[in-house]
Design a protein around this motif. Structure first.
Motif, PDB file in Angstrom:
ATOM      1  N   ILE A   3      16.248 -39.605  -0.903  1.00  0.00           N
ATOM      2  CA  ILE A   3      15.620 -39.105   0.318  1.00  0.00           C
ATOM      3  C   ILE A   3      16.025 -39.974   1.509  1.00  0.00           C
ATOM      4  O   ILE A   3      16.309 -39.469   2.594  1.00  0.00           O
ATOM      5  CB  ILE A   3      14.092 -39.034   0.157  1.00  0.00           C
ATOM      6  N   ALA A   4      16.064 -41.283   1.296  1.00  0.00           N
ATOM      7  CA  ALA A   4      16.474 -42.198   2.365  1.00  0.00           C
ATOM      8  C   ALA A   4      17.921 -41.919   2.793  1.00  0.00           C
ATOM      9  O   ALA A   4      18.235 -41.955   3.984  1.00  0.00           O
ATOM     10  CB  ALA A   4      16.318 -43.645   1.917  1.00  0.00           C
ATOM     11  N   TRP A   5      18.805 -41.627   1.832  1.00  0.00           N
ATOM     12  CA  TRP A   5      20.193 -41.307   2.156  1.00  0.00           C
ATOM     13  C   TRP A   5      20.281 -40.025   2.961  1.00  0.00           C
ATOM     14  O   TRP A   5      21.063 -39.931   3.914  1.00  0.00           O
ATOM     15  CB  TRP A   5      21.029 -41.178   0.880  1.00  0.00           C
ATOM     16  N   ILE A   6      19.516 -39.013   2.586  1.00  0.00           N
ATOM     17  CA  ILE A   6      19.542 -37.740   3.319  1.00  0.00           C
ATOM     18  C   ILE A   6      19.069 -37.946   4.756  1.00  0.00           C
ATOM     19  O   ILE A   6      19.672 -37.433   5.703  1.00  0.00           O
ATOM     20  CB  ILE A   6      18.683 -36.693   2.586  1.00  0.00           C
ATOM     21  N   ILE A   7      18.011 -38.711   4.931  1.00  0.00           N
ATOM     22  CA  ILE A   7      17.509 -38.989   6.281  1.00  0.00           C
ATOM     23  C   ILE A   7      18.542 -39.779   7.080  1.00  0.00           C
ATOM     24  O   ILE A   7      18.800 -39.477   8.252  1.00  0.00           O
ATOM     25  CB  ILE A   7      16.164 -39.734   6.207  1.00  0.00           C
ATOM     26  N   ALA A   8      19.162 -40.781   6.462  1.00  0.00           N
ATOM     27  CA  ALA A   8      20.164 -41.593   7.152  1.00  0.00           C
ATOM     28  C   ALA A   8      21.369 -40.753   7.569  1.00  0.00           C
ATOM     29  O   ALA A   8      21.867 -40.883   8.689  1.00  0.00           O
ATOM     30  CB  ALA A   8      20.612 -42.749   6.268  1.00  0.00           C
ATOM     31  N   LEU A   9      21.839 -39.883   6.683  1.00  0.00           N
ATOM     32  CA  LEU A   9      22.969 -39.022   7.032  1.00  0.00           C
ATOM     33  C   LEU A   9      22.624 -38.085   8.183  1.00  0.00           C
ATOM     34  O   LEU A   9      23.453 -37.840   9.065  1.00  0.00           O
ATOM     35  CB  LEU A   9      23.420 -38.223   5.814  1.00  0.00           C
ATOM     36  N   GLY A  10      21.403 -37.569   8.185  1.00  0.00           N
ATOM     37  CA  GLY A  10      20.973 -36.706   9.284  1.00  0.00           C
ATOM     38  C   GLY A  10      20.911 -37.445  10.602  1.00  0.00           C
ATOM     39  O   GLY A  10      21.359 -36.941  11.635  1.00  0.00           O
ATOM     40  N   ILE A  11      20.379 -38.647  10.571  1.00  0.00           N
ATOM     41  CA  ILE A  11      20.292 -39.455  11.792  1.00  0.00           C
ATOM     42  C   ILE A  11      21.689 -39.812  12.295  1.00  0.00           C
ATOM     43  O   ILE A  11      21.974 -39.727  13.487  1.00  0.00           O
ATOM     44  CB  ILE A  11      19.443 -40.721  11.549  1.00  0.00           C
ATOM     45  N   PHE A  12      22.579 -40.202  11.379  1.00  0.00           N
ATOM     46  CA  PHE A  12      23.944 -40.525  11.786  1.00  0.00           C
ATOM     47  C   PHE A  12      24.652 -39.314  12.370  1.00  0.00           C
ATOM     48  O   PHE A  12      25.404 -39.431  13.338  1.00  0.00           O
ATOM     49  CB  PHE A  12      24.754 -41.079  10.617  1.00  0.00           C
ATOM     50  N   SER A  13      24.436 -38.144  11.781  1.00  0.00           N
ATOM     51  CA  SER A  13      25.106 -36.955  12.315  1.00  0.00           C
ATOM     52  C   SER A  13      24.576 -36.578  13.691  1.00  0.00           C
ATOM     53  O   SER A  13      25.272 -35.938  14.470  1.00  0.00           O
ATOM     54  CB  SER A  13      24.959 -35.783  11.351  1.00  0.00           C
ATOM     55  N   LEU A  14      23.358 -36.965  14.000  1.00  0.00           N
ATOM     56  CA  LEU A  14      22.808 -36.697  15.327  1.00  0.00           C
ATOM     57  C   LEU A  14      23.271 -37.717  16.360  1.00  0.00           C
ATOM     58  O   LEU A  14      23.553 -37.372  17.503  1.00  0.00           O
ATOM     59  CB  LEU A  14      21.281 -36.701  15.282  1.00  0.00           C
TER      60      LEU A  14
END
Length: 66
Positions: A42-53
């Motif tokens: 879950i932390a990886w998914i959130i981090a990838l989303g934040i990085f893509s933004l």
């Protein structure tokens, strides 16, 4: 601020992250998987989303220029 992304892309990414987290949580609860087992994913998914933004779509060569 958002890496030159437009508002619909920002909204889509946020909704995708929320939907994915809800789905993962529902599936894990169904199979009785403890939260500590899947919280890193879950932390990886959130981090990838934040990085893509945050990160810009086009990258440059900042440190290679002389």
């Amino acid at each position: 601020m958002l890496g030159e992304k437009k508002f619909p892309v920002f909204l889509f990414i946020i909704l995708f992250i929320i939907g994915t987290l809800m789905a993962i949580t529902a599936i894990a609860n169904f199979f009785k998987i403890s939260l500590s087992s899947y919280i890193p994913y879950i932390a990886w998914i959130i981090a990838l989303g934040i990085f893509s933004l945050i990160l810009p779509k086009k990258s440059g060569e900042l440190f290679l220029n002389s």
